[in-house]
Design a protein around this motif. Sequence first.
Motif, mmCIF file in Angstrom:
data_model
loop_
_atom_site.group_PDB
_atom_site.id
_atom_site.type_symbol
_atom_site.label_atom_id
_atom_site.label_comp_id
_atom_site.label_asym_id
_atom_site.label_seq_id
_atom_site.Cartn_x
_atom_site.Cartn_y
_atom_site.Cartn_z
ATOM 1 N N ARG A 108 62.626 -96.093 -42.780
ATOM 2 C CA ARG A 108 63.494 -95.773 -43.323
ATOM 3 C C ARG A 108 65.097 -95.534 -42.638
ATOM 4 O O ARG A 108 65.784 -95.426 -43.141
ATOM 5 C CB ARG A 108 62.962 -93.633 -43.199
ATOM 6 N N VAL A 109 65.007 -95.810 -41.235
ATOM 7 C CA VAL A 109 65.815 -96.627 -40.594
ATOM 8 C C VAL A 109 66.404 -97.589 -41.013
ATOM 9 O O VAL A 109 67.079 -97.384 -40.786
ATOM 10 C CB VAL A 109 65.604 -96.361 -38.665
ATOM 11 N N LYS A 110 65.686 -98.710 -41.227
ATOM 12 C CA LYS A 110 66.093 -100.360 -42.046
ATOM 13 C C LYS A 110 66.762 -99.775 -43.395
ATOM 14 O O LYS A 110 67.003 -100.515 -43.547
ATOM 15 C CB LYS A 110 64.632 -100.527 -41.775
ATOM 16 N N ASP A 111 66.002 -99.125 -44.243
ATOM 17 C CA ASP A 111 66.406 -98.748 -45.862
ATOM 18 C C ASP A 111 67.901 -97.948 -45.314
ATOM 19 O O ASP A 111 68.501 -98.978 -45.780
ATOM 20 C CB ASP A 111 65.290 -97.838 -46.434
ATOM 21 N N GLU A 112 67.876 -96.793 -44.482
ATOM 22 C CA GLU A 112 69.476 -97.131 -44.876
ATOM 23 C C GLU A 112 70.186 -97.089 -44.367
ATOM 24 O O GLU A 112 71.954 -97.608 -44.199
ATOM 25 C CB GLU A 112 68.936 -95.526 -44.316
ATOM 26 N N THR A 113 70.667 -97.634 -42.129
ATOM 27 C CA THR A 113 71.349 -98.382 -41.916
ATOM 28 C C THR A 113 71.507 -100.186 -42.284
ATOM 29 O O THR A 113 72.292 -99.939 -41.560
ATOM 30 C CB THR A 113 71.084 -98.358 -40.737
ATOM 31 N N GLY A 114 70.455 -100.773 -42.100
ATOM 32 C CA GLY A 114 70.337 -102.046 -42.663
ATOM 33 C C GLY A 114 69.576 -102.898 -41.332
ATOM 34 O O GLY A 114 69.866 -103.845 -41.439
ATOM 35 N N LEU A 115 69.997 -102.195 -40.273
ATOM 36 C CA LEU A 115 69.952 -102.415 -38.929
ATOM 37 C C LEU A 115 67.831 -103.146 -38.468
ATOM 38 O O LEU A 115 67.219 -102.793 -39.509
ATOM 39 C CB LEU A 115 69.416 -101.753 -37.534
ATOM 40 N N PRO A 116 67.777 -104.416 -38.125
ATOM 41 C CA PRO A 116 66.492 -104.946 -37.788
ATOM 42 C C PRO A 116 65.996 -104.172 -37.044
ATOM 43 O O PRO A 116 66.600 -102.907 -37.077
ATOM 44 C CB PRO A 116 67.184 -106.121 -37.716
ATOM 45 N N VAL A 117 64.734 -103.578 -36.515
ATOM 46 C CA VAL A 117 63.879 -102.753 -36.522
ATOM 47 C C VAL A 117 63.263 -103.837 -34.688
ATOM 48 O O VAL A 117 62.650 -104.533 -35.858
ATOM 49 C CB VAL A 117 63.461 -102.189 -37.216
ATOM 50 N N LEU A 118 62.574 -103.031 -34.289
ATOM 51 C CA LEU A 118 61.589 -102.871 -32.669
ATOM 52 C C LEU A 118 60.841 -102.768 -32.664
ATOM 53 O O LEU A 118 61.384 -101.151 -32.923
ATOM 54 C CB LEU A 118 62.290 -103.739 -32.203
ATOM 55 N N SER A 119 59.726 -102.553 -32.722
ATOM 56 C CA SER A 119 58.458 -101.872 -32.214
ATOM 57 C C SER A 119 57.501 -102.494 -31.030
ATOM 58 O O SER A 119 57.773 -103.383 -31.766
ATOM 59 C CB SER A 119 58.146 -100.717 -33.024
ATOM 60 N N ASP A 120 56.605 -100.980 -30.306
ATOM 61 C CA ASP A 120 55.634 -102.122 -29.744
ATOM 62 C C ASP A 120 54.305 -101.937 -30.489
ATOM 63 O O ASP A 120 53.905 -100.938 -30.823
ATOM 64 C CB ASP A 120 55.614 -101.948 -28.168
ATOM 65 N N VAL A 121 53.583 -102.672 -29.755
ATOM 66 C CA VAL A 121 52.194 -102.521 -30.567
ATOM 67 C C VAL A 121 50.738 -102.594 -28.699
ATOM 68 O O VAL A 121 51.837 -103.455 -27.932
ATOM 69 C CB VAL A 121 51.750 -103.399 -31.576
ATOM 70 N N HIS A 122 50.213 -101.903 -29.645
ATOM 71 C CA HIS A 122 48.981 -101.702 -28.411
ATOM 72 C C HIS A 122 47.497 -102.281 -28.179
ATOM 73 O O HIS A 122 47.292 -102.220 -27.355
ATOM 74 C CB HIS A 122 49.450 -100.426 -27.666
ATOM 75 N N GLU A 123 47.918 -101.932 -29.214
ATOM 76 C CA GLU A 123 46.381 -102.808 -30.093
ATOM 77 C C GLU A 123 46.376 -103.653 -30.779
ATOM 78 O O GLU A 123 46.791 -103.342 -31.494
ATOM 79 C CB GLU A 123 45.152 -101.782 -30.181
ATOM 80 N N ARG A 124 45.306 -104.889 -31.311
ATOM 81 C CA ARG A 124 45.435 -105.615 -31.981
ATOM 82 C C ARG A 124 45.451 -105.209 -33.716
ATOM 83 O O ARG A 124 45.734 -106.046 -34.362
ATOM 84 C CB ARG A 124 43.961 -106.936 -32.215
ATOM 85 N N ASP A 125 44.368 -104.467 -33.974
ATOM 86 C CA ASP A 125 44.749 -103.453 -35.256
ATOM 87 C C ASP A 125 46.145 -102.733 -35.451
ATOM 88 O O ASP A 125 46.047 -101.964 -37.118
ATOM 89 C CB ASP A 125 43.612 -102.681 -35.122
ATOM 90 N N GLN A 126 46.380 -102.749 -34.778
ATOM 91 C CA GLN A 126 48.682 -101.948 -34.734
ATOM 92 C C GLN A 126 48.781 -103.262 -35.803
ATOM 93 O O GLN A 126 50.190 -102.585 -36.057
ATOM 94 C CB GLN A 126 48.911 -101.450 -34.348
ATOM 95 N N VAL A 127 48.933 -104.355 -34.952
ATOM 96 C CA VAL A 127 50.087 -105.497 -35.620
ATOM 97 C C VAL A 127 49.624 -105.825 -36.930
ATOM 98 O O VAL A 127 50.553 -106.177 -37.228
ATOM 99 C CB VAL A 127 49.511 -106.895 -34.957
ATOM 100 N N GLU A 128 48.552 -106.192 -38.020
ATOM 101 C CA GLU A 128 49.329 -106.272 -38.985
ATOM 102 C C GLU A 128 50.031 -104.843 -40.151
ATOM 103 O O GLU A 128 50.897 -105.566 -40.690
ATOM 104 C CB GLU A 128 47.200 -106.150 -39.911
ATOM 105 N N PRO A 129 49.691 -103.107 -40.039
ATOM 106 C CA PRO A 129 50.440 -102.433 -40.371
ATOM 107 C C PRO A 129 51.571 -102.819 -39.909
ATOM 108 O O PRO A 129 52.914 -102.526 -40.219
ATOM 109 C CB PRO A 129 50.154 -101.474 -40.281
#
Length: 272
Positions: free
Chosen positions: A81-102
């Motif tokens: 929603r942040v990305k859609d509303e503001t148009g800002l590129p977004v970053l977040s962290d992943v902690h496990e391999r199965d989190q990467v794809e989603p």
Amino acid sequence: MEPIKIGELEIKENGPFFVIAGPCVIENESVTLEVARFLRKTGDELGIPVIFKTSYDKANRTSLDSFRGPGPEKGLEIIGRVKDETGLPVLSDVHERDQVEPAAAVLDVIQIPAFLCRQTDLILAAARTNLPVNIKKGQFLAPWDMAPAVEKVRSTGNHRLLLTERGSSFGYNNLVVDMRSIAVLKGFGFPVIFDATHSVQLPGGGGHCSGGQREYVGNLARAAVAAGADGVFMEIHPSPDSALCDGPNSLPLSDVRDLLLILKAIYQVVRS
């Protein structure tokens, strides 16, 4: 340094100066969107590109009872929603391999946390998405010890890599920043970011949580940009003293604009 495209931002040798900023963790949708709107407006007014950051799951909290966030499913929905509303590129962290794809289906940049910067399978999974990958240098590593992490990403054919300095362990419950690290990391040929707020963290300094010294954020950020950092990473919050994670080392929104103006000016002098 090869240019790296992230949203409308192109990171290259001579700029522009950019910032990665946002709340430490998704507390709720309201606070997350408030900070994102503030960053969109401020970045546009100052001519500074912004990448929005937050975490949907803080898996490395000090205490079992510490707030971790809404989790991947709900968290990625809010980041979308942040990305859609503001148009800002977004970053977040992943902690496990199965989190990467989603995560890759929503994010513009995948971040590897400092504590996990040696986790080979996690780094490879993130790099194979071909998205830009931001690896935070572990507090326990010398800057030149990041060479193997760099090679892990490059081995996949992905050269869209960012490296972030966030301080080094200095005795108990303290970090110190060696500004020579900026030059060492830049020697790998990729953009280098300085994490100004985690670098003033006091790990575990609160006993059941980490402390922080936000009064020194500006000092270190100015020094890092003068030392050659390509961008700055900052955690910011409408009310840091009531934040659910990393409040002691987060900046209030009211302090952000003036600091960014100074950092942009230093950057322009250094690169002129």
